[in-house]
Structures are given as structure tokens and as C-alpha cells.
Design an enzyme around this catalytic site. Structure first.
Site, PDB file in Angstrom:
ATOM      1  N   SER A 262       0.842  -1.205   0.000  1.00  0.00           N
ATOM      2  CA  SER A 262       0.000   0.000   0.000  1.00  0.00           C
ATOM      3  C   SER A 262       0.867   1.241   0.000  1.00  0.00           C
ATOM      4  CB  SER A 262      -0.903   0.020   1.230  1.00  0.00           C
ATOM      5  OG  SER A 262      -1.854  -1.007   1.131  1.00  0.00           O
TER       6      SER A 262
ATOM      7  N   GLU B 270       2.399   6.414   2.726  1.00  0.00           N
ATOM      8  CA  GLU B 270       2.804   5.579   3.857  1.00  0.00           C
ATOM      9  C   GLU B 270       4.253   5.127   3.664  1.00  0.00           C
ATOM     10  OE1 GLU B 270       2.780   1.138   4.378  1.00  0.00           O
ATOM     11  OE2 GLU B 270       0.656   1.680   4.149  1.00  0.00           O
TER      12      GLU B 270
HETATM   13  C1  FAD Z   1       3.442  -6.906  -1.511  1.00  0.00           C
HETATM   14  C2  FAD Z   1       3.560  -6.174  -0.214  1.00  0.00           C
HETATM   15  C3  FAD Z   1       2.581  -6.318   0.750  1.00  0.00           C
HETATM   16  C4  FAD Z   1       2.688  -5.642   1.979  1.00  0.00           C
HETATM   17  N1  FAD Z   1       1.716  -5.843   2.916  1.00  0.00           N
HETATM   18  C5  FAD Z   1       1.843  -5.267   4.139  1.00  0.00           C
HETATM   19  C6  FAD Z   1       0.890  -5.542   5.182  1.00  0.00           C
HETATM   20  O1  FAD Z   1      -0.052  -6.301   5.018  1.00  0.00           O
HETATM   21  N2  FAD Z   1       1.075  -4.945   6.373  1.00  0.00           N
HETATM   22  C7  FAD Z   1       2.127  -4.098   6.612  1.00  0.00           C
HETATM   23  O2  FAD Z   1       2.255  -3.603   7.747  1.00  0.00           O
HETATM   24  N3  FAD Z   1       3.049  -3.821   5.646  1.00  0.00           N
HETATM   25  C8  FAD Z   1       2.924  -4.387   4.425  1.00  0.00           C
HETATM   26  N4  FAD Z   1       3.847  -4.114   3.441  1.00  0.00           N
HETATM   27  C9  FAD Z   1       4.920  -3.136   3.698  1.00  0.00           C
HETATM   28  C10 FAD Z   1       6.237  -3.784   4.187  1.00  0.00           C
HETATM   29  O3  FAD Z   1       6.212  -5.166   3.990  1.00  0.00           O
HETATM   30  C11 FAD Z   1       6.484  -3.495   5.672  1.00  0.00           C
HETATM   31  O4  FAD Z   1       6.480  -2.116   5.949  1.00  0.00           O
HETATM   32  C12 FAD Z   1       7.801  -4.097   6.168  1.00  0.00           C
HETATM   33  O5  FAD Z   1       7.828  -4.027   7.572  1.00  0.00           O
HETATM   34  C13 FAD Z   1       9.032  -3.406   5.588  1.00  0.00           C
HETATM   35  O6  FAD Z   1      10.192  -4.060   6.102  1.00  0.00           O
HETATM   36  P1  FAD Z   1      11.584  -3.971   5.324  1.00  0.00           P
HETATM   37  O7  FAD Z   1      12.574  -4.798   6.039  1.00  0.00           O
HETATM   38  O8  FAD Z   1      11.372  -4.279   3.883  1.00  0.00           O
HETATM   39  O9  FAD Z   1      11.923  -2.427   5.509  1.00  0.00           O
HETATM   40  P2  FAD Z   1      12.661  -1.466   4.448  1.00  0.00           P
HETATM   41  O10 FAD Z   1      11.701  -1.108   3.356  1.00  0.00           O
HETATM   42  O11 FAD Z   1      13.967  -2.047   4.051  1.00  0.00           O
HETATM   43  O12 FAD Z   1      12.879  -0.192   5.371  1.00  0.00           O
HETATM   44  C14 FAD Z   1      11.749   0.537   5.831  1.00  0.00           C
HETATM   45  C15 FAD Z   1      12.226   1.541   6.894  1.00  0.00           C
HETATM   46  O13 FAD Z   1      12.645   0.828   8.063  1.00  0.00           O
HETATM   47  C16 FAD Z   1      13.929   1.277   8.450  1.00  0.00           C
HETATM   48  N5  FAD Z   1      14.656   0.173   9.079  1.00  0.00           N
HETATM   49  C17 FAD Z   1      14.930  -1.042   8.549  1.00  0.00           C
HETATM   50  N6  FAD Z   1      15.637  -1.769   9.420  1.00  0.00           N
HETATM   51  C18 FAD Z   1      15.827  -1.015  10.525  1.00  0.00           C
HETATM   52  C19 FAD Z   1      16.498  -1.217  11.775  1.00  0.00           C
HETATM   53  N7  FAD Z   1      17.146  -2.349  12.045  1.00  0.00           N
HETATM   54  N8  FAD Z   1      16.516  -0.203  12.682  1.00  0.00           N
HETATM   55  C20 FAD Z   1      15.874   0.983  12.400  1.00  0.00           C
HETATM   56  N9  FAD Z   1      15.225   1.227  11.240  1.00  0.00           N
HETATM   57  C21 FAD Z   1      15.196   0.239  10.313  1.00  0.00           C
HETATM   58  C22 FAD Z   1      14.588   1.677   7.131  1.00  0.00           C
HETATM   59  O14 FAD Z   1      15.706   2.499   7.353  1.00  0.00           O
HETATM   60  C23 FAD Z   1      13.428   2.360   6.446  1.00  0.00           C
HETATM   61  O15 FAD Z   1      13.298   3.692   6.886  1.00  0.00           O
HETATM   62  C24 FAD Z   1       3.778  -4.785   2.211  1.00  0.00           C
HETATM   63  C25 FAD Z   1       4.771  -4.640   1.225  1.00  0.00           C
HETATM   64  C26 FAD Z   1       4.667  -5.328   0.030  1.00  0.00           C
HETATM   65  C27 FAD Z   1       5.755  -5.190  -0.991  1.00  0.00           C
END
Ligand code: FAD
Length: 309
Positions: free
Chosen positions: A232, A302
Site C-alpha cells: 500500500s 505511507e
Molecule cells: C506486496 C507487499 C505487501 C505488503 N503488505 C503489508 C501488510 O499487510 N502490512 C504491513 O504492515 N506492511 C505491508 N507491506 C509493507 C512492508 O512489507 C512493511 O512495511 C515491512 O515491515 C518493511 O520491512 P523492510 O525490512 O522491507 O523495511 P525497508 O523497506 O527495508 O525499510 C523501511 C524503513 O525501516 C527502516 N529500518 C529497517 N531496518 C531497521 C532497523 N534495524 N533499525 C531501524 N530502522 C530500520 C529503514 O531504514 C526504512 O526507513 C507490504 C509490502 C509489500 C511489498
């Protein structure tokens, strides 16, 4: 001065994101342990280099020009199960899981299922590292649409690197969790590891929940194997629904360049193959303008927009 032997230059970031979009980072470092993660962040801070910590890259859009500074790719992925602790309140006997912040939620779900431990299965089908999950307070509304399950509900404590480079243990309340929000949005705090409370459940029941969640997701949202995306794009709007507003504004299926608003779920902007960050950003602007003009709502993103504009 610290020395980082594996530091790379000019690394294209698109392959490290679920969007498959984004230009190069001037400097790029993959870390595989918590110690390496701490050293990398300290290095960037000492050198006064802008830095960005990357988990699985599922909640960001990186600009076409890329990132001027150091991108730290967190591949500290270990996790372990710990014995129950008597000081924790729980109706059931609780087993703990301690995970490094680069650990991948999908791997944890599988390991928990094998041990008949419940807690993480609600997040099946969502790409995330533990660090990213705490950043955004990872959540999932069940297929019955009755309960939203947040990761904060199973978090016990975490180890962080604070803004002054101190390593500290903190409890759940420290994170000031909200919807799509935590203290990590507002302070330069790095999560090193986190400990979660699990409860016992037969693996068949856990599998049933996983299957139900995945079925719902496949029916309602475009999946990553169909189209790269970052889930989203816009924040929830209480009572109205961001996706529904985009649909009501007649924007489902709208396309700019390689970016397209999904027909399945209008809050998803998909990369149809060769989308540029600029295409996604133009669609974001279009949605904001049309929804405001036609329906009076101010939409906010978001996802985090990263990199040089
Ligand atoms: C197909 C799809 C479906 C999704 N569905 C959902 C859903 O149902 N619910 C939902 O909540 N989200 C959803 N998301 C969004 C996403 O999956 C989440 O937000 C997820 O938690 C992102 O984690 P990431 O490791 O990829 O973070 P990244 O995208 O790599 O980073 C996001 C942020 O977190 C920070 N960060 C990462 N690691 C750390 C750390 N160790 N300490 C401090 N900051 C840190 C980064 O610096 C950045 O600012 C979806 C995404 C996709 C692609």
C-alpha cells in the site's frame, strides 16, 4: 578512523527493493553480523555521511538518481528460540524468540511453525525484516476483517543503538507504536535485535491461518510474483479507506510510464516492468490531486521516499 574493507561504490539499488526501482548508492555495504552493523552506522556518523539502513526494501521508493551517501544492507539474519521466562505475563507458557534485526519474517514464520509456536504466522505473505517490521509496526487485518494484528503485541524487548552510539536494552513501550508508526520514524535509532513472546499452537492450526491469509492476499492484492510493488502506497484513512477513495476518484488502472494503479487493489501502484521512480511519483501526485479535488480528502504516502530528488 574505522576501516570498512567491503565498502562498494556506485551500486544500483533497484535489485534490493521489492519495487525493483531505484538508482545507485554512492557507497554500499552489506553487513552480516550485528557487530558489523554497529560499526557501519558508527562509521557513517563519524564521517558525517548521510546513511540509510535497508532491510528487505519493501516499504520504500528509491529515486532514479539514487542515494548520495552510504546504504547499509542489513543481512544480520540469525534468530534463536529461548526458554520461557517466568517474569512475563501470559495465559500460556511462553517461549521467546530473539532475532537479529535483519532476520526475515518469512523465515521466522516457517521456523516457528515447525516448533508449534504461534505469533508470527499472521504476517505470512508480507515481505519484511525485523527492523523494518518495528519501524512500521507491521500489521495485518485478518481475512474476516475483524482484528488487526500488530507486531507490537508480541514484542517483549529489543537492543538498540541510540543516537549517541550507546547500545541499550529497551522494552516495548520505548517504541511508542502507532498505526504505521514508531519512535524509529522520529529519532535516528537503529534496532539491533528484538525478542518476541510466542505461544504454543499445533502446526496444523498455524498452517491453516497461513493458508487463509495467503489466499486472501492473493485474491485481494497483486502479489510480488505478478508485479513488483511496495504494498500500500497511501496511509489508511479512517472510515473512508485509501484504496476505496482512489477507486471512487476513477483512478483504478491509471498508468504513467511503467507504473500502474492496480485493478485488484487501488492502494497498490505496481511496476509493470520498466517503471521509473518518477513514474510512481507522478501517479502519487495524480492520486493526491484527484482525490482532493473530487472527494475532499488529503492523501498522504505511507512509504518512505528515499534518495536524491
Ligand atoms: C506486496 C507487499 C505487501 C505488503 N503488505 C503489508 C501488510 O499487510 N502490512 C504491513 O504492515 N506492511 C505491508 N507491506 C509493507 C512492508 O512489507 C512493511 O512495511 C515491512 O515491515 C518493511 O520491512 P523492510 O525490512 O522491507 O523495511 P525497508 O523497506 O527495508 O525499510 C523501511 C524503513 O525501516 C527502516 N529500518 C529497517 N531496518 C531497521 C532497523 N534495524 N533499525 C531501524 N530502522 C530500520 C529503514 O531504514 C526504512 O526507513 C507490504 C509490502 C509489500 C511489498
Amino acid at each position: 578512523m574505522m576501516n570498512l574493507p567491503n565498502l562498494l561504490r556506485n551500486v544500483v539499488l533497484a535489485p534490493y527493493t521489492t519495487y525493483q526501482i531505484g538508482g545507485p548508492a554512492d557507497l554500499f555495504l552489506e553487513v552480516n553480523t550485528i557487530n558489523e552493523l554497529v560499526e557501519a552506522v558508527k562509521y557513517a556518523r563519524e564521517q558525517k555521511l548521510p546513511y540509510f539502513l535497508l532491510g528487505t526494501g519493501a516499504n520504500i521508493l528509491i529515486s532514479d538518481k539514487g542515494f548520495r551517501g552510504l546504504v547499509i544492507l542489513n543481512r544480520a539474519t540469525k534468530f534463536e528460540f529461548l526458554n520461557p521466562r517466568s517474569d512475563l505475563k501470559s495465559p500460556q507458557r511462553s517461549v521467546l524468540l530473539r532475532a537479529e534485526s535483519g532476520a526475515v519474517v518469512a523465515d521466522i514464520i516457517e521456523a516457528c511453525k515447525e516448533k508449534n509456536l504461534s505469533g508470527f504466522e499472521h504476517f505470512s505473505g508480507i515481505p519484511s525484516s525485523i527492523g523494518g517490521a518495528l519501524w512500521q509496526n507491521l500489521h495485518f487485518l485478518n481475512p474476516e476483517r475483524t482484528d488487526t494484528f500488530f507486531i507490537e503485541s508480541i514484542l517483549v524487548e529489543a537492543t538498540i543503538l541510540d543516537e549517541e552510539n550507546n547500545i541499550k536494552k529497551v522494552e516495548k513501550d520505548f517504541f511508542e507504536f502507532g498505526y504505521d508508526d514508531s519512535i524509529l520514524h522520529h529519532q535516528e535509532i537503529i534496532v539491533l535485535d528484538a525478542t518476541f513472546q510466542l505461544s504454543e499452537k499445533p502446526k496444523e492450526k498455524i498452517q491453516k491461518q497461513i493458508d487463509a491469509n495467503l489466499l486472501w492476499r492473493t485474491q485481494k492484492q497483486p502479489q510480488l510474483w505478478e508485479y513488483p510493488s511496495c504494498g500500500s502506497v497511501f496511509k489508511k484513512i479512517e472510515g473512508a479507506g485509501a484504496g476505496r477513495l482512489i477507486e471512487q476518484a476513477g483512478l483504478k488502472g491509471s498508468q504513467i510510464g511503467g507504473a500502474k494503479i492496480s485493478e485488484k487493489h487501488a492502494n497498490y501502484i505496481m511496476n509493470t516492468g520498466n517503471a521509473k521512480a518518477a513514474d510512481v511519483l507522478n501517479l502519487i501526485d495524480l492520486v493526491k490531486k484527484e482525490v482532493k479535488e473530487k472527494l475532499g480528502y488529503q492523501m498522504e504516502t505511507e512509504i518512505s521516499l528515499i534518495g536524491e530528488k
